[in-house]
Motif scaffolding. Structure first.
Motif, PDB file in Angstrom:
ATOM      1  N   GLN A 188      -5.954   2.423   5.706  1.00 56.05           N
ATOM      2  CA  GLN A 188      -6.370   1.246   6.456  1.00 56.05           C
ATOM      3  C   GLN A 188      -6.325   0.014   5.558  1.00 56.05           C
ATOM      4  O   GLN A 188      -6.432   0.116   4.345  1.00 56.05           O
ATOM      5  N   SER A 189      -6.164  -1.132   6.198  1.00 60.03           N
ATOM      6  CA  SER A 189      -6.026  -2.374   5.450  1.00 60.03           C
ATOM      7  C   SER A 189      -7.350  -2.805   4.834  1.00 60.03           C
ATOM      8  O   SER A 189      -8.423  -2.490   5.345  1.00 60.03           O
ATOM      9  N   PHE A 190      -7.247  -3.553   3.742  1.00 60.35           N
ATOM     10  CA  PHE A 190      -8.415  -4.211   3.180  1.00 60.35           C
ATOM     11  C   PHE A 190      -8.675  -5.501   3.962  1.00 60.35           C
ATOM     12  O   PHE A 190      -7.858  -5.920   4.789  1.00 60.35           O
ATOM     13  N   ASP A 191      -9.789  -6.139   3.686  1.00 61.42           N
ATOM     14  CA  ASP A 191     -10.232  -7.284   4.496  1.00 61.42           C
ATOM     15  C   ASP A 191      -9.205  -8.405   4.558  1.00 61.42           C
ATOM     16  O   ASP A 191      -9.038  -9.042   5.602  1.00 61.42           O
ATOM     17  N   THR A 192      -8.528  -8.689   3.454  1.00 58.65           N
ATOM     18  CA  THR A 192      -7.614  -9.828   3.423  1.00 58.65           C
ATOM     19  C   THR A 192      -6.160  -9.449   3.648  1.00 58.65           C
ATOM     20  O   THR A 192      -5.265 -10.298   3.531  1.00 58.65           O
ATOM     21  N   CYS A 193      -5.888  -8.198   3.978  1.00 62.62           N
ATOM     22  CA  CYS A 193      -4.506  -7.745   4.155  1.00 62.62           C
ATOM     23  C   CYS A 193      -3.968  -8.128   5.535  1.00 62.62           C
ATOM     24  O   CYS A 193      -4.705  -8.144   6.516  1.00 62.62           O
ATOM     25  N   PHE A 194      -2.657  -8.398   5.582  1.00 57.87           N
ATOM     26  CA  PHE A 194      -1.995  -8.625   6.870  1.00 57.87           C
ATOM     27  C   PHE A 194      -0.580  -8.050   6.848  1.00 57.87           C
ATOM     28  O   PHE A 194       0.363  -8.622   7.376  1.00 57.87           O
ATOM     29  N   CYS A 195      -0.456  -6.855   6.235  1.00 56.55           N
ATOM     30  CA  CYS A 195       0.852  -6.215   6.097  1.00 56.55           C
ATOM     31  C   CYS A 195       1.418  -5.763   7.438  1.00 56.55           C
ATOM     32  O   CYS A 195       2.641  -5.748   7.633  1.00 56.55           O
ATOM     33  N   VAL A 196       0.547  -5.382   8.377  1.00 49.90           N
ATOM     34  CA  VAL A 196       1.031  -4.949   9.695  1.00 49.90           C
ATOM     35  C   VAL A 196       1.720  -6.116  10.391  1.00 49.90           C
ATOM     36  O   VAL A 196       2.791  -5.965  10.992  1.00 49.90           O
ATOM     37  N   SER A 197       1.124  -7.292  10.306  1.00 50.49           N
ATOM     38  CA  SER A 197       1.713  -8.482  10.920  1.00 50.49           C
ATOM     39  C   SER A 197       3.066  -8.818  10.310  1.00 50.49           C
ATOM     40  O   SER A 197       3.971  -9.320  10.996  1.00 50.49           O
ATOM     41  N   MET A 198       3.227  -8.536   9.015  1.00 47.78           N
ATOM     42  CA  MET A 198       4.473  -8.872   8.328  1.00 47.78           C
ATOM     43  C   MET A 198       5.496  -7.741   8.393  1.00 47.78           C
ATOM     44  O   MET A 198       6.611  -7.882   7.883  1.00 47.78           O
ATOM     45  N   GLY A 199       5.116  -6.616   8.989  1.00 47.28           N
ATOM     46  CA  GLY A 199       6.041  -5.493   9.109  1.00 47.28           C
ATOM     47  C   GLY A 199       6.290  -4.757   7.817  1.00 47.28           C
ATOM     48  O   GLY A 199       7.329  -4.101   7.637  1.00 47.28           O
ATOM     49  N   THR A 200       5.331  -4.823   6.887  1.00 46.63           N
ATOM     50  CA  THR A 200       5.506  -4.198   5.570  1.00 46.63           C
ATOM     51  C   THR A 200       4.439  -3.139   5.302  1.00 46.63           C
ATOM     52  O   THR A 200       4.186  -2.795   4.153  1.00 46.63           O
ATOM     53  N   ASN A 201       3.796  -2.651   6.346  1.00 44.64           N
ATOM     54  CA  ASN A 201       2.710  -1.681   6.201  1.00 44.64           C
ATOM     55  C   ASN A 201       3.212  -0.272   5.930  1.00 44.64           C
ATOM     56  O   ASN A 201       2.434   0.596   5.509  1.00 44.64           O
ATOM     57  N   ALA A 202       4.497  -0.013   6.138  1.00 43.12           N
ATOM     58  CA  ALA A 202       5.048   1.337   5.960  1.00 43.12           C
ATOM     59  C   ALA A 202       6.341   1.257   5.162  1.00 43.12           C
ATOM     60  O   ALA A 202       6.987   0.209   5.081  1.00 43.12           O
ATOM     61  N   THR A 203       6.706   2.392   4.572  1.00 42.58           N
ATOM     62  CA  THR A 203       7.956   2.472   3.825  1.00 42.58           C
ATOM     63  C   THR A 203       8.401   3.920   3.720  1.00 42.58           C
ATOM     64  O   THR A 203       7.582   4.845   3.818  1.00 42.58           O
ATOM     65  N   ASP A 204       9.682   4.107   3.528  1.00 38.73           N
ATOM     66  CA  ASP A 204      10.239   5.432   3.280  1.00 38.73           C
ATOM     67  C   ASP A 204      10.871   5.499   1.891  1.00 38.73           C
ATOM     68  O   ASP A 204      11.506   6.481   1.531  1.00 38.73           O
ATOM     69  N   ASN A 205      10.666   4.447   1.106  1.00 36.45           N
ATOM     70  CA  ASN A 205      11.320   4.326  -0.193  1.00 36.45           C
ATOM     71  C   ASN A 205      10.394   4.802  -1.311  1.00 36.45           C
ATOM     72  O   ASN A 205       9.771   3.999  -2.005  1.00 36.45           O
ATOM     73  N   TYR A 206      10.273   6.099  -1.477  1.00 44.55           N
ATOM     74  CA  TYR A 206       9.451   6.666  -2.542  1.00 44.55           C
ATOM     75  C   TYR A 206       9.917   8.088  -2.834  1.00 44.55           C
ATOM     76  O   TYR A 206      10.537   8.747  -1.989  1.00 44.55           O
ATOM     77  N   GLU A 207       9.622   8.546  -4.038  1.00 45.72           N
ATOM     78  CA  GLU A 207       9.972   9.903  -4.437  1.00 45.72           C
ATOM     79  C   GLU A 207       8.779  10.844  -4.386  1.00 45.72           C
ATOM     80  O   GLU A 207       8.942  12.059  -4.414  1.00 45.72           O
ATOM     81  N   MET A 208       7.589  10.258  -4.341  1.00 42.48           N
ATOM     82  CA  MET A 208       6.368  11.060  -4.286  1.00 42.48           C
ATOM     83  C   MET A 208       5.304  10.243  -3.578  1.00 42.48           C
ATOM     84  O   MET A 208       5.246   9.019  -3.698  1.00 42.48           O
ATOM     85  N   ALA A 209       4.464  10.909  -2.789  1.00 40.89           N
ATOM     86  CA  ALA A 209       3.346  10.249  -2.120  1.00 40.89           C
ATOM     87  C   ALA A 209       2.061  10.991  -2.473  1.00 40.89           C
ATOM     88  O   ALA A 209       2.054  12.218  -2.630  1.00 40.89           O
ATOM     89  N   LEU A 210       0.959  10.233  -2.587  1.00 40.29           N
ATOM     90  CA  LEU A 210      -0.323  10.794  -3.009  1.00 40.29           C
ATOM     91  C   LEU A 210      -1.439  10.432  -2.045  1.00 40.29           C
ATOM     92  O   LEU A 210      -1.525   9.289  -1.585  1.00 40.29           O
ATOM     93  N   ARG A 211      -2.279  11.393  -1.772  1.00 39.47           N
ATOM     94  CA  ARG A 211      -3.577  11.152  -1.129  1.00 39.47           C
ATOM     95  C   ARG A 211      -4.626  11.731  -2.074  1.00 39.47           C
ATOM     96  O   ARG A 211      -4.704  12.952  -2.264  1.00 39.47           O
ATOM     97  N   ILE A 212      -5.410  10.873  -2.683  1.00 38.59           N
ATOM     98  CA  ILE A 212      -6.386  11.303  -3.685  1.00 38.59           C
ATOM     99  C   ILE A 212      -7.756  11.422  -3.022  1.00 38.59           C
ATOM    100  O   ILE A 212      -8.148  10.569  -2.209  1.00 38.59           O
ATOM    101  N   HIS A 213      -8.490  12.460  -3.361  1.00 41.27           N
ATOM    102  CA  HIS A 213      -9.800  12.725  -2.775  1.00 41.27           C
ATOM    103  C   HIS A 213     -10.913  12.357  -3.758  1.00 41.27           C
ATOM    104  O   HIS A 213     -10.691  12.246  -4.966  1.00 41.27           O
ATOM    105  N   GLU A 214     -12.100  12.191  -3.224  1.00 40.93           N
ATOM    106  CA  GLU A 214     -13.236  11.765  -4.035  1.00 40.93           C
ATOM    107  C   GLU A 214     -13.573  12.762  -5.142  1.00 40.93           C
ATOM    108  O   GLU A 214     -14.104  12.388  -6.183  1.00 40.93           O
TER     109      GLU A 214
END
Length: 349
Positions: A143-169
Protein backbone atom coordinates in the motif's frame (compact mmCIF):
# COMPACT_ATOMS: atom_id res chain seq x y z
CA UNK A 1 12.98 -17.19 -19.69
CA UNK A 2 14.17 -20.46 -18.17
CA UNK A 3 13.07 -23.38 -16.06
CA UNK A 4 13.53 -21.47 -12.84
CA UNK A 5 11.35 -18.49 -13.74
CA UNK A 6 8.81 -17.48 -11.10
CA UNK A 7 9.84 -19.99 -8.44
CA UNK A 8 8.94 -18.79 -4.94
CA UNK A 9 10.30 -19.87 -1.57
CA UNK A 10 9.62 -19.14 2.08
CA UNK A 11 12.79 -18.53 4.07
CA UNK A 12 12.97 -18.45 7.83
CA UNK A 13 14.99 -15.60 9.35
CA UNK A 14 18.00 -17.90 9.60
CA UNK A 15 17.66 -19.14 6.03
CA UNK A 16 17.13 -15.57 4.82
CA UNK A 17 20.45 -14.62 6.42
CA UNK A 18 22.13 -17.54 4.64
CA UNK A 19 20.60 -16.41 1.37
CA UNK A 20 21.94 -12.90 1.89
CA UNK A 21 25.40 -14.23 2.60
CA UNK A 22 25.27 -16.33 -0.56
CA UNK A 23 24.25 -13.28 -2.57
CA UNK A 24 27.17 -11.31 -1.13
CA UNK A 25 29.61 -13.77 -2.65
CA UNK A 26 28.69 -12.44 -6.09
CA UNK A 27 26.82 -9.17 -5.66
CA UNK A 28 27.22 -5.90 -3.88
CA UNK A 29 23.92 -5.44 -2.06
CA UNK A 30 22.60 -1.87 -2.33
CA UNK A 31 19.51 -1.13 -0.30
CA UNK A 32 17.74 1.48 1.84
CA UNK A 33 19.21 1.49 5.33
CA UNK A 34 18.76 3.59 8.45
CA UNK A 35 21.32 6.11 9.68
CA UNK A 36 20.41 6.99 13.25
CA UNK A 37 20.30 10.66 14.28
CA UNK A 38 21.33 11.71 10.75
CA UNK A 39 17.94 13.05 9.67
CA UNK A 40 16.54 16.52 9.13
CA UNK A 41 16.41 17.17 12.86
CA UNK A 42 18.82 16.07 15.57
CA UNK A 43 16.48 13.40 16.92
CA UNK A 44 15.41 11.93 13.55
CA UNK A 45 16.96 9.26 11.39
CA UNK A 46 17.90 9.33 7.72
CA UNK A 47 16.96 6.45 5.42
CA UNK A 48 19.08 6.34 2.31
CA UNK A 49 20.76 3.84 0.03
CA UNK A 50 24.09 2.23 0.88
CA UNK A 51 25.89 -1.11 0.66
CA UNK A 52 24.55 -3.53 3.26
CA UNK A 53 25.88 -6.81 4.65
CA UNK A 54 22.90 -8.41 6.45
CA UNK A 55 19.10 -8.50 6.12
CA UNK A 56 18.76 -6.59 9.40
CA UNK A 57 20.28 -3.52 7.74
CA UNK A 58 17.60 -3.42 5.04
CA UNK A 59 14.90 -0.86 5.91
CA UNK A 60 11.68 -2.11 4.33
CA UNK A 61 9.01 -0.72 6.66
CA UNK A 62 9.46 2.96 5.75
CA UNK A 63 10.02 4.82 2.50
CA UNK A 64 13.61 5.90 1.95
CA UNK A 65 14.28 9.64 1.99
CA UNK A 66 16.51 9.39 -1.07
CA UNK A 67 16.24 7.34 -4.24
CA UNK A 68 18.55 4.55 -5.46
CA UNK A 69 19.64 6.54 -8.53
CA UNK A 70 23.14 7.02 -7.09
CA UNK A 71 23.82 3.42 -8.12
CA UNK A 72 23.91 4.56 -11.75
CA UNK A 73 24.16 8.34 -11.43
CA UNK A 74 26.44 9.28 -8.51
CA UNK A 75 25.99 12.69 -6.91
CA UNK A 76 29.68 13.43 -7.39
CA UNK A 77 31.40 11.37 -10.06
CA UNK A 78 34.99 11.60 -11.25
CA UNK A 79 34.92 11.26 -15.04
CA UNK A 80 38.66 11.36 -15.62
CA UNK A 81 41.88 12.62 -14.08
CA UNK A 82 44.56 14.53 -15.91
CA UNK A 83 48.31 14.94 -15.42
CA UNK A 84 49.92 17.42 -17.80
CA UNK A 85 48.74 16.31 -21.24
CA UNK A 86 47.73 12.78 -20.23
CA UNK A 87 44.41 11.64 -18.80
CA UNK A 88 43.11 8.45 -17.22
CA UNK A 89 39.71 7.17 -16.20
CA UNK A 90 39.41 6.21 -12.52
CA UNK A 91 38.90 2.56 -11.64
CA UNK A 92 35.34 1.45 -10.90
CA UNK A 93 33.91 -1.47 -8.97
CA UNK A 94 32.66 -3.79 -11.71
CA UNK A 95 31.05 -6.34 -9.42
CA UNK A 96 27.34 -6.95 -10.13
CA UNK A 97 25.13 -4.69 -8.02
CA UNK A 98 21.82 -6.03 -6.67
CA UNK A 99 19.59 -3.06 -5.83
CA UNK A 100 16.60 -3.51 -3.50
CA UNK A 101 13.89 -1.06 -4.50
CA UNK A 102 10.16 -0.50 -4.86
CA UNK A 103 8.18 -0.50 -8.10
CA UNK A 104 8.13 3.30 -8.40
CA UNK A 105 11.93 3.40 -8.22
CA UNK A 106 12.31 0.66 -10.81
CA UNK A 107 10.15 2.81 -13.07
CA UNK A 108 12.33 5.76 -12.09
CA UNK A 109 15.40 3.84 -13.28
CA UNK A 110 13.60 3.31 -16.58
CA UNK A 111 13.23 7.10 -16.95
CA UNK A 112 16.95 7.58 -16.28
CA UNK A 113 17.74 4.88 -18.86
CA UNK A 114 15.72 6.81 -21.41
CA UNK A 115 17.51 10.09 -20.66
CA UNK A 116 21.06 8.73 -20.54
CA UNK A 117 20.89 5.90 -23.08
CA UNK A 118 18.20 6.82 -25.62
CA UNK A 119 17.87 10.59 -25.66
CA UNK A 120 19.34 12.04 -28.85
CA UNK A 121 20.66 8.69 -30.01
CA UNK A 122 23.82 8.92 -27.87
CA UNK A 123 24.55 6.59 -24.96
CA UNK A 124 26.22 8.25 -21.99
CA UNK A 125 29.33 6.04 -21.46
CA UNK A 126 29.69 6.77 -17.73
CA UNK A 127 26.07 5.93 -16.98
CA UNK A 128 26.14 2.95 -19.34
CA UNK A 129 29.14 1.40 -17.59
CA UNK A 130 27.47 1.52 -14.17
CA UNK A 131 24.02 0.54 -15.44
CA UNK A 132 25.33 -2.64 -17.04
CA UNK A 133 26.14 -4.08 -13.61
CA UNK A 134 22.74 -3.39 -12.00
CA UNK A 135 20.14 -6.03 -11.15
CA UNK A 136 16.78 -5.31 -9.51
CA UNK A 137 15.32 -6.95 -6.40
CA UNK A 138 11.76 -5.73 -5.94
CA UNK A 139 10.66 -4.78 -2.41
CA UNK A 140 6.96 -5.49 -2.22
CA UNK A 141 4.89 -2.39 -1.53
CA UNK A 142 1.37 -3.49 -0.62
CA UNK A 143 0.00 0.00 0.00
CA UNK A 144 1.06 3.56 -0.64
CA UNK A 145 2.59 5.85 1.94
CA UNK A 146 0.82 9.11 2.81
CA UNK A 147 2.57 11.26 0.20
CA UNK A 148 2.72 8.68 -2.61
CA UNK A 149 0.80 9.04 -5.87
CA UNK A 150 2.32 6.25 -7.97
CA UNK A 151 -1.09 4.81 -8.91
CA UNK A 152 -2.08 8.13 -10.46
CA UNK A 153 1.17 8.20 -12.44
CA UNK A 154 0.85 4.59 -13.59
CA UNK A 155 4.11 3.56 -11.91
CA UNK A 156 2.73 1.48 -9.02
CA UNK A 157 3.61 -1.85 -10.69
CA UNK A 158 6.46 -3.33 -12.68
CA UNK A 159 7.61 -6.58 -14.22
CA UNK A 160 11.25 -5.50 -14.49
CA UNK A 161 12.99 -7.42 -11.70
CA UNK A 162 14.96 -10.61 -11.15
CA UNK A 163 13.83 -11.19 -7.58
CA UNK A 164 10.92 -10.02 -5.44
CA UNK A 165 10.76 -9.94 -1.62
CA UNK A 166 8.06 -9.87 1.01
CA UNK A 167 9.75 -9.46 4.39
CA UNK A 168 7.94 -10.38 7.62
CA UNK A 169 8.21 -8.83 11.06
CA UNK A 170 9.96 -11.92 12.45
CA UNK A 171 12.76 -11.60 9.88
CA UNK A 172 11.48 -14.34 7.60
CA UNK A 173 10.87 -13.62 3.94
CA UNK A 174 9.04 -14.89 0.90
CA UNK A 175 11.23 -14.70 -2.18
CA UNK A 176 10.23 -14.95 -5.82
CA UNK A 177 13.14 -15.91 -8.05
CA UNK A 178 13.13 -15.22 -11.78
CA UNK A 179 16.66 -16.19 -12.80
CA UNK A 180 18.72 -19.36 -12.61
CA UNK A 181 21.68 -17.43 -11.18
CA UNK A 182 19.72 -16.30 -8.12
CA UNK A 183 17.89 -19.61 -7.75
CA UNK A 184 21.19 -21.39 -7.16
CA UNK A 185 21.75 -19.26 -4.05
CA UNK A 186 18.55 -20.35 -2.30
CA UNK A 187 19.49 -22.51 0.74
CA UNK A 188 18.94 -26.22 0.27
CA UNK A 189 15.65 -27.47 1.63
CA UNK A 190 13.88 -24.10 1.46
CA UNK A 191 10.11 -24.49 1.52
CA UNK A 192 8.13 -23.67 -1.61
CA UNK A 193 5.80 -20.69 -1.46
CA UNK A 194 2.87 -19.34 -3.45
CA UNK A 195 4.19 -15.80 -3.08
CA UNK A 196 3.61 -13.29 -5.88
CA UNK A 197 4.20 -9.58 -5.20
CA UNK A 198 1.23 -7.27 -4.89
CA UNK A 199 1.22 -3.58 -5.74
CA UNK A 200 -0.60 -0.51 -4.38
CA UNK A 201 -4.04 0.18 -5.82
CA UNK A 202 -4.80 3.44 -4.01
CA UNK A 203 -2.71 6.57 -3.57
CA UNK A 204 -1.98 8.30 -0.32
CA UNK A 205 -2.14 11.64 -2.17
CA UNK A 206 -4.09 11.12 -5.42
CA UNK A 207 -3.40 13.44 -8.32
CA UNK A 208 -5.31 14.32 -11.46
CA UNK A 209 -2.75 14.68 -14.24
CA UNK A 210 -3.99 17.08 -16.94
CA UNK A 211 -4.27 15.62 -20.44
CA UNK A 212 -1.57 16.44 -22.96
CA UNK A 213 -3.94 18.27 -25.30
CA UNK A 214 -5.08 20.59 -22.53
CA UNK A 215 -1.47 21.33 -21.57
CA UNK A 216 -0.50 21.92 -25.20
CA UNK A 217 -3.31 24.46 -25.59
CA UNK A 218 -2.29 26.15 -22.33
CA UNK A 219 1.35 26.43 -23.39
CA UNK A 220 0.31 28.31 -26.52
CA UNK A 221 -1.32 30.85 -24.24
CA UNK A 222 1.22 33.12 -22.57
CA UNK A 223 -1.25 33.71 -19.74
CA UNK A 224 -0.58 30.20 -18.43
CA UNK A 225 3.13 30.85 -17.97
CA UNK A 226 2.37 34.10 -16.16
CA UNK A 227 -0.53 32.68 -14.19
CA UNK A 228 -0.76 33.72 -10.52
CA UNK A 229 -0.62 30.07 -9.43
CA UNK A 230 3.18 30.18 -9.91
CA UNK A 231 3.55 33.30 -7.74
CA UNK A 232 2.92 31.28 -4.60
CA UNK A 233 6.07 29.27 -5.25
CA UNK A 234 8.13 32.42 -5.74
CA UNK A 235 7.17 33.39 -2.22
CA UNK A 236 7.60 29.99 -0.56
CA UNK A 237 10.38 28.13 -2.40
CA UNK A 238 13.89 28.81 -1.07
CA UNK A 239 15.70 27.13 -4.01
CA UNK A 240 17.44 24.54 -1.83
CA UNK A 241 17.14 21.79 -4.46
CA UNK A 242 16.05 19.07 -2.05
CA UNK A 243 13.20 18.10 -4.37
CA UNK A 244 15.65 17.67 -7.27
CA UNK A 245 18.20 15.68 -5.33
CA UNK A 246 15.72 13.28 -3.72
CA UNK A 247 13.85 12.69 -6.98
CA UNK A 248 14.56 9.36 -8.74
CA UNK A 249 14.09 10.89 -12.21
CA UNK A 250 15.91 14.24 -11.97
CA UNK A 251 18.97 13.81 -14.18
CA UNK A 252 20.50 17.28 -14.52
CA UNK A 253 24.17 17.76 -13.77
CA UNK A 254 27.02 20.18 -14.25
CA UNK A 255 30.70 19.49 -14.87
CA UNK A 256 33.68 21.12 -13.24
CA UNK A 257 37.43 20.86 -13.54
CA UNK A 258 39.32 20.72 -10.26
CA UNK A 259 43.04 21.49 -10.20
CA UNK A 260 45.30 21.57 -7.18
CA UNK A 261 47.33 24.49 -5.89
CA UNK A 262 50.35 22.28 -5.24
CA UNK A 263 50.39 21.15 -8.87
CA UNK A 264 47.99 22.91 -11.25
CA UNK A 265 48.92 20.39 -13.96
CA UNK A 266 47.18 17.67 -11.98
CA UNK A 267 43.41 17.50 -11.45
CA UNK A 268 40.18 15.89 -12.51
CA UNK A 269 36.88 16.53 -14.23
CA UNK A 270 33.79 15.79 -12.18
CA UNK A 271 30.11 15.39 -12.91
CA UNK A 272 28.04 16.86 -10.08
CA UNK A 273 24.29 16.88 -9.56
CA UNK A 274 22.46 20.10 -10.39
CA UNK A 275 18.79 20.98 -10.60
CA UNK A 276 16.29 23.43 -12.02
CA UNK A 277 15.50 24.82 -8.55
CA UNK A 278 19.12 25.54 -7.66
CA UNK A 279 20.64 29.00 -8.06
CA UNK A 280 22.99 29.47 -11.04
CA UNK A 281 21.57 26.43 -12.85
CA UNK A 282 20.53 28.62 -15.80
CA UNK A 283 23.48 31.04 -15.68
CA UNK A 284 25.10 31.62 -19.06
CA UNK A 285 28.12 33.43 -20.42
CA UNK A 286 27.68 37.18 -20.50
CA UNK A 287 25.74 37.23 -17.24
CA UNK A 288 22.48 36.00 -18.72
CA UNK A 289 20.19 34.15 -16.33
CA UNK A 290 16.89 32.50 -17.07
CA UNK A 291 14.11 31.70 -14.61
CA UNK A 292 15.29 34.02 -11.86
CA UNK A 293 12.03 33.69 -9.95
CA UNK A 294 11.54 30.47 -7.99
CA UNK A 295 7.98 30.25 -9.26
CA UNK A 296 9.31 30.07 -12.83
CA UNK A 297 11.60 27.23 -11.76
CA UNK A 298 8.64 25.37 -10.26
CA UNK A 299 6.74 25.87 -13.51
CA UNK A 300 9.68 24.52 -15.51
CA UNK A 301 10.00 21.43 -13.33
CA UNK A 302 6.27 20.78 -13.33
CA UNK A 303 5.94 21.01 -17.10
CA UNK A 304 9.00 18.81 -17.59
CA UNK A 305 7.64 16.12 -15.26
CA UNK A 306 4.08 15.96 -16.55
CA UNK A 307 4.30 17.28 -20.11
CA UNK A 308 7.64 17.55 -21.97
CA UNK A 309 8.93 14.07 -21.18
CA UNK A 310 5.56 12.42 -21.77
CA UNK A 311 5.07 14.14 -25.11
CA UNK A 312 8.48 12.98 -26.29
CA UNK A 313 8.69 9.47 -24.83
CA UNK A 314 5.06 8.49 -24.24
CA UNK A 315 5.17 8.00 -20.47
CA UNK A 316 5.10 10.12 -17.34
CA UNK A 317 8.47 11.25 -16.04
CA UNK A 318 7.29 11.71 -12.46
CA UNK A 319 6.83 8.31 -10.80
CA UNK A 320 4.81 9.59 -7.84
CA UNK A 321 7.19 8.50 -5.08
CA UNK A 322 6.36 11.64 -3.08
CA UNK A 323 9.91 12.23 -1.86
CA UNK A 324 9.83 15.84 -3.06
CA UNK A 325 6.88 16.44 -0.73
CA UNK A 326 8.65 14.62 2.10
CA UNK A 327 11.92 16.52 1.78
CA UNK A 328 10.77 20.08 1.16
CA UNK A 329 11.59 22.29 4.20
CA UNK A 330 8.81 24.68 3.14
CA UNK A 331 6.24 21.86 2.90
CA UNK A 332 5.58 22.52 -0.78
CA UNK A 333 3.60 19.65 -2.27
CA UNK A 334 4.23 18.65 -5.87
CA UNK A 335 1.09 16.51 -5.92
CA UNK A 336 -0.90 19.59 -4.91
CA UNK A 337 0.82 21.56 -7.66
CA UNK A 338 -0.24 19.02 -10.30
CA UNK A 339 -3.81 19.12 -9.02
CA UNK A 340 -3.76 22.93 -9.06
CA UNK A 341 -2.62 22.94 -12.69
CA UNK A 342 -5.40 20.50 -13.60
CA UNK A 343 -8.02 22.56 -11.78
CA UNK A 344 -6.78 25.78 -13.39
CA UNK A 345 -6.99 24.29 -16.89
CA UNK A 346 -10.42 22.81 -16.23
CA UNK A 347 -11.78 26.13 -15.02
CA UNK A 348 -10.30 27.86 -18.04
CA UNK A 349 -8.55 30.52 -16.03
Amino acid sequence: MNAFDNMAFHLTAERFGEFFEALRQTFRLYAPTRFEKRGRFSDTDSIRYADIQTPDALEWREKSHFSPKEAVFPANQSLFQFVNDAWIEPATDDRPLLVFLRACDINGMDRLDTIFLENGGVRDPYYDRLRGNVHFALLECQQSFDTCFCVSMGTNATDNYEMALRIHEDGAADVLIRSDDLRQRIPAGAAASAFAPTFPTRDGSPVNVPPLDALTDAIRDDDFFDHPLWDDYSQRCIACGRCNFSCPTCSCFTTLDAAYDENPQFGERRRVWAGCHVDKFTDMAGGHQFRKQNGARMRFKTMHKIYDYQRRFGKQMCVGCGRCDDRCPEYISFSTCINTVSRTLKEGR
